[in-house]
Design an enzyme around this catalytic site. Structure first.
Site, PDB file in Angstrom:
ATOM      1  N   SER A   1       0.841  -1.192   0.000  1.00 62.21           N
ATOM      2  CA  SER A   1       0.000   0.000   0.000  1.00 62.21           C
ATOM      3  C   SER A   1       0.886   1.257   0.000  1.00 62.21           C
ATOM      4  O   SER A   1       1.704   1.428  -0.898  1.00 62.21           O
ATOM      5  CB  SER A   1      -0.944  -0.047   1.209  1.00 62.21           C
ATOM      6  OG  SER A   1      -1.931   0.937   1.137  1.00 62.21           O
TER       7      SER A   1
ATOM      8  N   ASP B   1      -8.972  -5.186  -5.664  1.00 54.63           N
ATOM      9  CA  ASP B   1      -8.469  -4.131  -4.783  1.00 54.63           C
ATOM     10  C   ASP B   1      -8.511  -2.788  -5.508  1.00 54.63           C
ATOM     11  O   ASP B   1      -8.002  -2.653  -6.624  1.00 54.63           O
ATOM     12  CB  ASP B   1      -7.040  -4.472  -4.348  1.00 54.63           C
ATOM     13  CG  ASP B   1      -6.516  -3.547  -3.259  1.00 54.63           C
ATOM     14  OD1 ASP B   1      -7.274  -2.671  -2.790  1.00 54.63           O
ATOM     15  OD2 ASP B   1      -5.334  -3.705  -2.878  1.00 54.63           O
TER      16      ASP B   1
ATOM     17  N   HIS C   1      -7.686  -5.724   0.290  1.00 55.63           N
ATOM     18  CA  HIS C   1      -6.460  -4.917   0.339  1.00 55.63           C
ATOM     19  C   HIS C   1      -5.413  -5.475   1.299  1.00 55.63           C
ATOM     20  O   HIS C   1      -4.261  -5.055   1.265  1.00 55.63           O
ATOM     21  CB  HIS C   1      -6.811  -3.481   0.740  1.00 55.63           C
ATOM     22  CG  HIS C   1      -5.669  -2.523   0.670  1.00 55.63           C
ATOM     23  ND1 HIS C   1      -4.963  -2.278  -0.498  1.00 55.63           N
ATOM     24  CD2 HIS C   1      -5.069  -1.754   1.623  1.00 55.63           C
ATOM     25  CE1 HIS C   1      -4.009  -1.396  -0.265  1.00 55.63           C
ATOM     26  NE2 HIS C   1      -4.046  -1.068   1.015  1.00 55.63           N
TER      27      HIS C   1
END
Length: 515
Positions: A303, A359, A414
């Site tokens: 991320s 995602d 995620h």
């Protein structure tokens, strides 16, 4: 990505296993509306309609049950119980003769689809380093050390079960979000904490002698943590492109701020995350190259951590032009413009970007205005204002795993553990989840609810025993004091930052702004 049918013959690498694709299934969804006047006596037509809907509903329920049974049967075929008595890691192979291809020298051509087992194993290894930055992070708002690492660097891998990784942590990285925040979104509920400005953001590690022999070089690994603190979310929401380096390259303002911010008034960020990591990488490169060893740099993150990994790679490539540098990122957003991407290519940085079809984070920023507009550059110009992804993509799909629920779960989609589960089971874009996947399936539910109920794994199960409370010798439940060796100390970081600021030329490390 084009599908490859075999490993390139001159690689002399074992072929990856192939599986027959599953049969296509079609799902039928029914919509039902509840009437406003349910208290009125229904008419005959209403009764018939209700009976019809009831039959349809029963059919839907029976179909769902049958699918559940089928899925349970599939899980039995995969021998779930037997997996409990088998190792949770794929075997380590000697990749010393082919490490450059595994490290991306040919942009992983013919190694991704189908994926080569050696590459799969290395991707999981670096992904577990990134996962360690979450597992060891102190999330407890009642802790005076909230936002720090729960363990000192000498104990980190031992506490997280990563002692067999073959790496040793040499340095912790701290970062700050250089903005003022209202009191209600500060991360800790205590006024007097270890730090109001900084968070533990990751670590630098280096392969030991045995692992270096297996992988063919001394590997320096940098792992960056993803978004946790509210201030990082605030920075992530920025959408301004900011110049970096000396050319036309631009990157997202919030990512760059976290990577480069520092302040003399802070305890842990008198030097920025950029300066901390570059100082340690430079030290390790000099040490091992002076011993005559081949050295590589592999940077990983999930991320936000994937975005910081690219900034780190860009800066490292500027300062160490002959060093093999690779990025293995997971669920990373776009970071910069096309000029930034092209400059990374020109400097030889190799990027493998692992994404998940479901995602949404890898689609941001630039959901509409992104690299797809490059085909219209005759009309739009050089697109200095457009975000673009960097590197080669390995795209995964939740639907390939029989262990995962198929409903909408934005958080679960995620999570890094979901990614690692899918990497471990991936064979090719047209094959089933591999039946001999090694990684423990229960890890997926550490911080979400993604596993099918048949597995009976509690969701969000990863936490401290009794949520961190312990019974003292008087029989009272209390929050224990940290071991002194696990309490973060700014002494080393502050000293390093001061030396770096006063004499950067001593280390031969330039800044992101080219000064």
């Amino acid at each position: 990505m084009a599908t490859r049918n075999a490993i390139h013959p001159h690689h002399n690498l074992p072929a990856a296993h192939r599986h027959r694709p599953p049969a296509a299934t079609t799902a039928v969804h029914q919509n039902f509306t509840i009437g406003k006047n349910s208290h009125q006596k229904p008419s005959n037509k209403a009764i018939k309609l209700a009976e019809s809907l009831s039959n349809m509903l029963n059919l839907h329920i029976e179909t769902t049950i049958q699918r559940s049974l089928n899925r349970s049967t599939n899980l039995n075929v995969l021998s779930i119980e037997e997996k409990h008595n088998t190792p949770a890691k794929s075997p380590k192979e000697d990749i010393s003769e082919k490490w450059r291809e595994i490290h991306g020298s040919r942009d992983w051509e013919d190694l991704l689809d189908p994926i080569h087992p050696w590459l799969r194993r290395e991707i999981v290894k670096y992904g577990e380093f990134a996962q360690a930055t979450y597992d060891a992070f102190d999330f407890d708002a009642f802790s005076e050390y909230c936002g720090s690492c729960s363990y000192n660097r000498h104990k980190l891998f031992a506490k997280l079960g990563l002692t067999e990784s073959g790496y040793k942590v040499t340095k912790y990285i701290y970062a700050m979000s250089h903005i003022d925040l209202p009191q209600w979104i500060e991360k800790s509920r205590f006024a007097d904490t270890w730090s109001k400005d900084s968070n533990w953001m990751g670590f630098v590690a280096v392969s030991d002698d045995e692992e270096s022999q297996r992988i063919g070089r001394r590997d320096i690994a940098v792992a960056w943590r993803g978004t946790v603190a509210p201030s990082e979310w605030y920075d992530n929401m920025q959408r301004k492109l900011e110049p970096i380096g000396q050319g036309d390259s631009k990157v997202e303002h919030g990512f760059l701020s976290i990577y480069t911010s520092k302040s003399d008034t802070t305890r842990y960020n008198k030097s920025s995350a950029s300066e901390q990591v570059m100082l340690e990488v430079k030290r390790l490169i000099n040490y091992y190259q002076n011993r005559g060893e081949q050295v590589s740099l592999t940077i990983t993150g999930h991320s936000l951590g994937g975005a910081l990994a690219l900034l780190n790679a860009y800066e490292a490539a500027m300062n160490f032009p002959n060093l093999p540098i690779s990025v293995v990122s997971f669920a990373a957003p776009r970071v910069g413009n096309i000029a930034f991407r092209d400059e990374l290519y020109q400097m030889g940085v190799k990027t493998l970007r692992v994404t998940l079809k479901q995602d949404v984070v890898p689609r941001m920023p630039g959901i509409v205005f992104n690299e797809s507009l490059q085909k219209f550059d005759d009309f739009t110009g050089t697109l200095e204002w457009v975000y673009t992804h960097v590197g080669v993509e390995l795209k995964l799909d939740v639907r390939t795993s029989p262990y995962l629920k198929k409903g909408l779960n934005l958080v679960g989609f995620h999570m890094l553990e979901t990614y690692l589960h899918l990497v471990d089971g991936f064979c090719s874009s047209d094959s089933c989840f591999r039946v001999d996947a090694k990684r423990d399936v229960a890890l997926v539910n550490k911080d979400c609810d993604m596993l099918v109920d048949e597995l009976r794994i509690p969701h969000n199960w990863y936490q401290l025993a009794n949520k961190g409370l312990e019974r003292n010798h008087h029989g009272r439940w209390v929050k224990p004091k940290r071991d002194p060796e696990d309490i973060p100390s700014p002494t080393v970081e502050s000293h390093a930052g001061k030396v770096f600021d006063e004499m950067p030329e001593r280390y031969g490390v330039g800044s992101l702004y080219g000064v």
